[in-house]
Design a protein around this motif. Structure first.
Motif, PDB file in Angstrom:
ATOM      1  N   ILE A 134       0.845  -1.179   0.000  1.00 40.10           N
ATOM      2  CA  ILE A 134       0.000   0.000   0.000  1.00 40.10           C
ATOM      3  C   ILE A 134       0.877   1.225   0.000  1.00 40.10           C
ATOM      4  O   ILE A 134       0.752   2.112  -0.814  1.00 40.10           O
TER       5      ILE A 134
ATOM      6  N   PHE B 279      -8.680  -0.322   4.484  1.00 34.94           N
ATOM      7  CA  PHE B 279      -8.597   1.120   4.697  1.00 34.94           C
ATOM      8  C   PHE B 279      -7.131   1.379   4.999  1.00 34.94           C
ATOM      9  O   PHE B 279      -6.475   0.565   5.674  1.00 34.94           O
TER      10      PHE B 279
ATOM     11  N   LEU C 219      -4.955   4.293   6.760  1.00 31.58           N
ATOM     12  CA  LEU C 219      -4.991   5.550   7.487  1.00 31.58           C
ATOM     13  C   LEU C 219      -3.712   6.307   7.171  1.00 31.58           C
ATOM     14  O   LEU C 219      -2.633   5.950   7.655  1.00 31.58           O
ATOM     15  N   GLU C 220      -3.837   7.310   6.352  1.00 32.07           N
ATOM     16  CA  GLU C 220      -2.656   8.036   5.895  1.00 32.07           C
ATOM     17  C   GLU C 220      -1.876   8.673   7.031  1.00 32.07           C
ATOM     18  O   GLU C 220      -0.656   8.708   7.003  1.00 32.07           O
TER      19      GLU C 220
ATOM     20  N   MET D  25     -11.337  -3.914   5.889  1.00 30.24           N
ATOM     21  CA  MET D  25     -12.646  -3.354   5.602  1.00 30.24           C
ATOM     22  C   MET D  25     -13.655  -4.455   5.906  1.00 30.24           C
ATOM     23  O   MET D  25     -13.375  -5.623   5.632  1.00 30.24           O
TER      24      MET D  25
ATOM     25  N   VAL E 176      -8.522  -3.448  -3.412  1.00 30.90           N
ATOM     26  CA  VAL E 176      -9.092  -2.117  -3.221  1.00 30.90           C
ATOM     27  C   VAL E 176      -8.521  -1.517  -1.943  1.00 30.90           C
ATOM     28  O   VAL E 176      -8.520  -2.159  -0.900  1.00 30.90           O
ATOM     29  N   VAL E 177      -8.017  -0.325  -2.065  1.00 27.18           N
ATOM     30  CA  VAL E 177      -7.509   0.380  -0.894  1.00 27.18           C
ATOM     31  C   VAL E 177      -8.203   1.724  -0.807  1.00 27.18           C
ATOM     32  O   VAL E 177      -8.167   2.512  -1.743  1.00 27.18           O
ATOM     33  N   VAL E 178      -8.871   1.958   0.303  1.00 27.90           N
ATOM     34  CA  VAL E 178      -9.515   3.250   0.515  1.00 27.90           C
ATOM     35  C   VAL E 178      -8.635   4.037   1.464  1.00 27.90           C
ATOM     36  O   VAL E 178      -8.467   3.653   2.623  1.00 27.90           O
ATOM     37  N   ARG E 179      -8.042   5.079   0.947  1.00 29.89           N
ATOM     38  CA  ARG E 179      -7.167   5.908   1.790  1.00 29.89           C
ATOM     39  C   ARG E 179      -8.014   6.895   2.535  1.00 29.89           C
ATOM     40  O   ARG E 179      -8.835   7.600   1.942  1.00 29.89           O
ATOM     41  N   VAL E 180      -7.842   6.933   3.842  1.00 26.34           N
ATOM     42  CA  VAL E 180      -8.619   7.868   4.649  1.00 26.34           C
ATOM     43  C   VAL E 180      -7.677   8.722   5.490  1.00 26.34           C
ATOM     44  O   VAL E 180      -6.540   8.361   5.726  1.00 26.34           O
ATOM     45  N   ARG E 181      -8.181   9.867   5.879  1.00 29.14           N
ATOM     46  CA  ARG E 181      -7.382  10.752   6.724  1.00 29.14           C
ATOM     47  C   ARG E 181      -8.309  11.380   7.748  1.00 29.14           C
ATOM     48  O   ARG E 181      -9.524  11.346   7.590  1.00 29.14           O
TER      49      ARG E 181
ATOM     50  N   GLU F  49     -12.121  10.739   6.915  1.00 31.30           N
ATOM     51  CA  GLU F  49     -12.801  10.993   5.658  1.00 31.30           C
ATOM     52  C   GLU F  49     -11.995  10.334   4.548  1.00 31.30           C
ATOM     53  O   GLU F  49     -10.772  10.183   4.659  1.00 31.30           O
TER      54      GLU F  49
ATOM     55  N   ALA G  44      -9.950   9.844   1.395  1.00 36.69           N
ATOM     56  CA  ALA G  44      -9.060  10.667   0.581  1.00 36.69           C
ATOM     57  C   ALA G  44      -9.109  10.177  -0.862  1.00 36.69           C
ATOM     58  O   ALA G  44      -9.157  10.959  -1.790  1.00 36.69           O
ATOM     59  N   SER G  45      -9.098   8.888  -1.035  1.00 35.27           N
ATOM     60  CA  SER G  45      -9.181   8.322  -2.382  1.00 35.27           C
ATOM     61  C   SER G  45      -9.475   6.837  -2.320  1.00 35.27           C
ATOM     62  O   SER G  45      -9.302   6.206  -1.279  1.00 35.27           O
TER      63      SER G  45
ATOM     64  N   ASP H 169      -8.454   3.470  -4.330  1.00 38.72           N
ATOM     65  CA  ASP H 169      -7.567   2.922  -5.351  1.00 38.72           C
ATOM     66  C   ASP H 169      -7.884   1.457  -5.606  1.00 38.72           C
ATOM     67  O   ASP H 169      -7.883   0.648  -4.684  1.00 38.72           O
TER      68      ASP H 169
END
Lengths: 155, 155
Positions: free
Chosen positions: A95, A112, A114-115, A123, A147-152, B141, B143-144, B146
């Motif tokens: 990632i 997910f 976490l940036e 997930m 699938v990677v959902v980047r969240v902050r 939230e 961010a993106s 991928d």
DNA sequence: TTACGTGCAAATAATTTGCAGTCCC
DNA sequence: GGGACTGCAAATTATTTGCACGTAA
């Protein structure tokens, strides 16, 4: 040290199929994977699989092993992680480009990221669904869908 | 900033807004991004954006620049790629943990990753659709999102 | 002129590998 | 005992950084 003392008797500290205290089924898991249940592998396996699904980097596992009183060389950590991965006990995920994370959940699922903390989180299994997946380039077959959902942190 | 003082011949080899031969609009692109249109950045930008969407690694761009008769040091390649990324001209993607790829398509889209050749290919824009995206951990939230579809040669 | 850019080489960071010594079966 | 496993240190690979010099504005 080991809090169980179950007379290893015959030389090896782990006795095949039966669940020896302290080994639990870790021993069998390793054997089934075709790996010798050595002290290091047992310790790492316990750390990895002992507390539910985890996402861990080699460096972090190294620290954990050291602190758990079972120091294992970094090279062995890497070797072991790759052996486990080859054996299907772990899944490697890339990632963040700098480090490789190893996932103890080998099932089909997504993440997910976490940036802020560089953490990887599973997930919920049932959540996402993907449709209209384009057919891959000709002559190719799909190996996997990641699938990677980047969240902050929301501000 | 001065927008209209485009007097050719005033020293620099590139003259702002108008398409100077050899610069095309590369020059303007860089200026708009707040980057000085230096020889190296112009050369790299031309290689990057001159032939449609690309996915390239620093090493590969380095080779291309060398062969294109515009040798640029590897350090500058890295610096430039990151500057471009910061400026929104490129997008960094981490698919393979060892190398970082830079994508000239900064729009929202996903990728195929050819495992055999380590190539990254854009997925048709309209293809995929994702539903039931689980809500992110609290206080977070998105961010993106991928998506990488790993493919391999069908046997 | 002057600050921003660039090249080079040394410095990091993550990971791998060679090999001698160790341990499981 | 013998081959699989480990640890250590050196080797790799990808990337970053410090610093003197070059160049656009």
């Amino acid at each position: 040290m080991k809090q169980n003392d179950t007379t290893p008797g015959s030389g090896g500290f782990c006795h095949a199929e039966q669940a020896c205290p302290g080994c639990g089924n870790t021993c069998k898991m390793l054997r089934d994977a075709g790996l010798r249940p050595t002290r290091q592998r047992m310790a790492l396996a316990d750390l990895l699989f002992g507390k539910g699904d985890r996402h861990i980097s080699a460096e972090l596992l190294f620290d954990e092993a050291s602190q758990a009183g079972a120091p294992v060389s970094l090279a062995t950590i890497y070797n072991t992680l790759h052996q486990f991965t080859r054996a299907g006990l772990l899944k490697a995920i890339s990632i963040d480009s700098s480090k490789t994370y190893f996932d103890t959940n080998t099932g089909d699922h997504h993440h997910f990221y976490l940036e802020d903390t560089e953490e990887v989180v599973d997930m919920p299994e049932n959540g996402i669904s993907i449709a209209n997946l384009p057919s891959p380039p000709e002559g190719m077959e799909i190996a996997s869908v990641d699938v990677v959902v980047r969240v902050r942190r929301a501000r």
